[in-house]
Motif scaffolding. Structure first.
Motif, short mmCIF file in Angstrom:
data_model
loop_
_atom_site.label_atom_id
_atom_site.label_comp_id
_atom_site.label_asym_id
_atom_site.label_seq_id
_atom_site.Cartn_x
_atom_site.Cartn_y
_atom_site.Cartn_z
N PHE A 86 0.84 -1.20 0.00
CA PHE A 86 0.00 0.00 0.00
C PHE A 86 0.87 1.25 0.00
O PHE A 86 0.71 2.14 -0.84
N VAL A 87 1.83 1.31 0.92
CA VAL A 87 2.73 2.46 1.02
C VAL A 87 3.59 2.58 -0.23
O VAL A 87 3.76 3.67 -0.79
N GLY A 88 4.11 1.46 -0.71
CA GLY A 88 4.97 1.47 -1.89
C GLY A 88 4.25 1.96 -3.13
O GLY A 88 4.81 2.72 -3.92
N LEU A 89 3.01 1.52 -3.32
CA LEU A 89 2.24 1.96 -4.48
C LEU A 89 1.96 3.46 -4.44
O LEU A 89 2.01 4.14 -5.47
N ILE A 90 1.68 3.98 -3.26
CA ILE A 90 1.47 5.43 -3.14
C ILE A 90 2.77 6.17 -3.46
O ILE A 90 2.75 7.20 -4.15
N MET A 91 3.89 5.63 -2.99
CA MET A 91 5.18 6.27 -3.29
C MET A 91 5.47 6.25 -4.79
O MET A 91 5.94 7.25 -5.35
N VAL A 92 5.19 5.14 -5.45
CA VAL A 92 5.42 5.05 -6.89
C VAL A 92 4.51 6.03 -7.63
O VAL A 92 4.95 6.72 -8.56
N LYS A 93 3.26 6.11 -7.21
CA LYS A 93 2.32 7.04 -7.84
C LYS A 93 2.82 8.49 -7.70
O LYS A 93 2.84 9.24 -8.68
N LEU A 94 3.25 8.85 -6.51
CA LEU A 94 3.77 10.21 -6.31
C LEU A 94 5.07 10.43 -7.09
O LEU A 94 5.29 11.50 -7.64
N GLY A 95 5.92 9.40 -7.15
CA GLY A 95 7.16 9.51 -7.91
C GLY A 95 6.90 9.73 -9.39
O GLY A 95 7.55 10.57 -10.02
N LEU A 96 5.94 9.00 -9.94
CA LEU A 96 5.58 9.21 -11.34
C LEU A 96 5.04 10.61 -11.57
O LEU A 96 5.37 11.26 -12.56
N TYR A 97 4.23 11.06 -10.64
CA TYR A 97 3.67 12.41 -10.75
C TYR A 97 4.79 13.45 -10.76
O TYR A 97 4.80 14.36 -11.61
N ILE A 98 5.74 13.31 -9.86
CA ILE A 98 6.85 14.28 -9.79
C ILE A 98 7.70 14.19 -11.05
O ILE A 98 8.09 15.21 -11.63
N PHE A 99 7.99 12.97 -11.51
CA PHE A 99 8.82 12.78 -12.69
C PHE A 99 8.19 13.40 -13.93
O PHE A 99 8.87 14.01 -14.74
N VAL A 100 6.86 13.27 -14.07
CA VAL A 100 6.18 13.76 -15.26
C VAL A 100 5.91 15.26 -15.19
O VAL A 100 6.05 15.97 -16.17
N PHE A 101 5.55 15.76 -14.02
CA PHE A 101 5.05 17.13 -13.94
C PHE A 101 5.96 18.11 -13.21
O PHE A 101 5.67 19.30 -13.18
N HIS A 102 7.04 17.66 -12.62
CA HIS A 102 7.93 18.56 -11.88
C HIS A 102 9.38 18.19 -12.15
O HIS A 102 9.69 17.09 -12.59
N ASP A 103 10.24 19.09 -11.80
CA ASP A 103 11.67 18.82 -11.86
C ASP A 103 12.05 18.10 -10.56
O ASP A 103 11.96 18.70 -9.49
N PRO A 104 12.43 16.82 -10.63
CA PRO A 104 12.72 16.07 -9.40
C PRO A 104 13.79 16.72 -8.53
O PRO A 104 13.77 16.58 -7.31
#
Length: 186
Positions: free
Chosen positions: A72-90
């Protein structure tokens, strides 16, 4: 920009559905739900491909399915990571703000899950009362919702056959979401 919004919608929706299924698996084990129910069987089959290998590394503890929590925690982290990678400068992400957003995202997911379960359970209770018969989906939802609704039923018992505890709990959950500014992706 429309492509980004469409992509964000698709990715977050797919992640949110699977994250909710994983959360349901954890909660079903916590409430000791009927695992022979067809809905439970679907949840088990949908989560086993990721949970079975994870359980080899992350064992249960004290009767809790820790692997489901880790997933559960890992999937939320992956989702947020994808969001940051696509829409923000990491490189420009504030780690403290990201951690706070991660915690809010977890809380938001859990509250939304219970809001959905309680709402659909209440609707199905009206429909099944009129039509009669057994509904496996309604049965599982009731098993999940009962631990959350029971404290509210102690405060406000059913009046004249009308149980308003779902409404009370849903109002409290929405209040908590508003109070702490819980929402989906920014």
């Amino acid at each position: 920009m429309h492509v980004n919004n469409a992509f964000l919608f698709l990715v977050t929706t797919l992640f949110d559905i699977y994250i909710s299924i994983v959360l349901a698996r954890f909660i079903l084990q916590m409430v000791r739900a009927d695992f022979y129910n067809p809905v439970s069987q679907f949840i088990v089959k949908a989560t086993n491909p990721l949970l079975v290998p994870l359980r080899k590394v992350v064992p249960g503890f004290g009767g809790l399915d820790v692997a489901s929590l880790v997933l559960f925690v890992g999937l939320i982290m992956v989702k947020l990571g994808l969001y940051i990678f696509v829409f923000h400068d990491p490189g420009q992400v504030n780690v403290v703000a990201l951690f706070i957003f991660f915690l809010k995202s977890m809380a938001n997911t859990i509250i939304n899950f219970f809001l959905f379960v309680i709402f659909v359970s209440a609707i199905l209770s009206w429909v099944s009362a009129a039509g009669g018969g057994y509904n496996p989906f309604a049965d599982i939802l009731n098993q999940i919702a009962e631990p959350v609704l029971a404290p509210a039923r102690k405060v406000i018992p059913p009046m004249g056959g009308l149980d308003i505890s779902p409404m009370l709990v849903m109002i409290a959950m929405i209040f908590i979401k508003q109070l702490f500014g819980l929402s989906g992706m920014p």
